[in-house]
Design an enzyme around this catalytic site. Structure first.
Site, PDB file in Angstrom:
ATOM      1  N   THR A  46       1.739   3.702 -10.925  1.00 20.10           N
ATOM      2  CA  THR A  46       1.506   3.520  -9.495  1.00 20.10           C
ATOM      3  C   THR A  46       2.346   4.525  -8.728  1.00 20.10           C
ATOM      4  OG1 THR A  46       1.589   1.979  -7.625  1.00 20.10           O
ATOM      5  CG2 THR A  46       3.220   1.650  -9.365  1.00 20.10           C
ATOM      6  N   GLU A  47       1.745   5.158  -7.719  1.00 18.25           N
ATOM      7  CA  GLU A  47       2.377   6.320  -7.103  1.00 18.25           C
ATOM      8  C   GLU A  47       3.644   6.006  -6.319  1.00 18.25           C
ATOM      9  OE1 GLU A  47      -0.576   7.075  -3.370  1.00 18.25           O
ATOM     10  OE2 GLU A  47      -1.431   6.825  -5.360  1.00 18.25           O
ATOM     11  N   ASN A  48       3.896   4.718  -6.054  1.00 13.61           N
ATOM     12  CA  ASN A  48       5.157   4.393  -5.387  1.00 13.61           C
ATOM     13  C   ASN A  48       6.316   4.263  -6.368  1.00 13.61           C
ATOM     14  OD1 ASN A  48       3.727   2.046  -6.219  1.00 13.61           O
ATOM     15  ND2 ASN A  48       5.048   0.752  -4.986  1.00 13.61           N
TER      16      ASN A  48
END
Length: 209
Positions: A46-48
């Protein structure tokens, strides 16, 4: 009968190769996490800033500090790792992800993707990491309804919305059919509740035999 969003997510999850490193875009694609087999070996990014994300969290499993990029509560799997967003985007841009699953407003027959802005004056742009994923992932899958609310197809000969990426989409999963976008044109892999002739008649793109 056409597929529900949850059923679409099941079909996408079914087709992801075991052991793949996968990013799920905000919106409908996040539902894919709930349908991956526990023994698939698929690692969700997940990009976070998380690698090893599990299914969505509910009830006592909800941790307000543990969310996906869409701010939805998720679980973590054994061996999960955390990192800053710069490292996360380096993974995306560096070709380290096998698959990304994105939503879309439009996809062209050539594989062009439009998913960050409709161009409407009152629409709120939402770029996020879609452009990085579209060019960085080895395989780009799109999950969307085949037709917009006004009945117009979202699989088009040419995108009319601002583009996210050019010739980047490999496969499109919809509520009525799954399409492969190939050098020979749009090919139907399977349909749901609709015949191939009716499907081709409702689309503005040529469907290859």
């Amino acid at each position: 009968m056409s597929l529900s969003k949850r059923e679409m997510a099941q079909v996408v999850a079914r087709d992801i190769a075991p052991g793949s490193f996968v990013n799920l875009g905000i919106g409908q694609p996040t539902m894919v996490a709930d349908h991956l087999a526990p023994d698939s070996g698929v690692v969700l990014h997940t990009e976070n800033g998380m690698l090893g994300m599990g299914p969505g969290a509910t009830g006592d499993d909800v941790d307000p500090d543990l969310t996906n990029a869409g701010k939805l509560p998720v679980t973590e799997l054994p061996g999960a790792a955390y990192f800053d967003q710069a490292d996360s985007f380096a993974m995306m841009r560096g070709g380290h992800l096998d698959v990304c699953v994105l939503g879309a407003f439009q996809v062209s027959a050539a594989g062009d993707l439009a998913n960050w802005h409709t161009g409407a004056p009152d629409a709120i742009p939402a770029v996020g990491g879609a452009m990085d994923l579209a060019v960085g992932a080895k395989q780009v899958l799109v999950m969307m309804t085949l037709f917009a609310k006004d009945g117009t197809p979202k699989l088009v000969s040419e995108c009319t919305y601002p583009l996210t990426g050019l010739r980047c989409v490999d496969r499109v999963y919809t509520d009525l059919a799954v399409f492969d976008l190939t050098a020979d044109g749009v090919r139907v892999r399977e349909t749901f509740g609709i015949g191939r002739e009716e499907l081709a008649a409702r689309l503005a793109v040529r469907v290859a035999e």
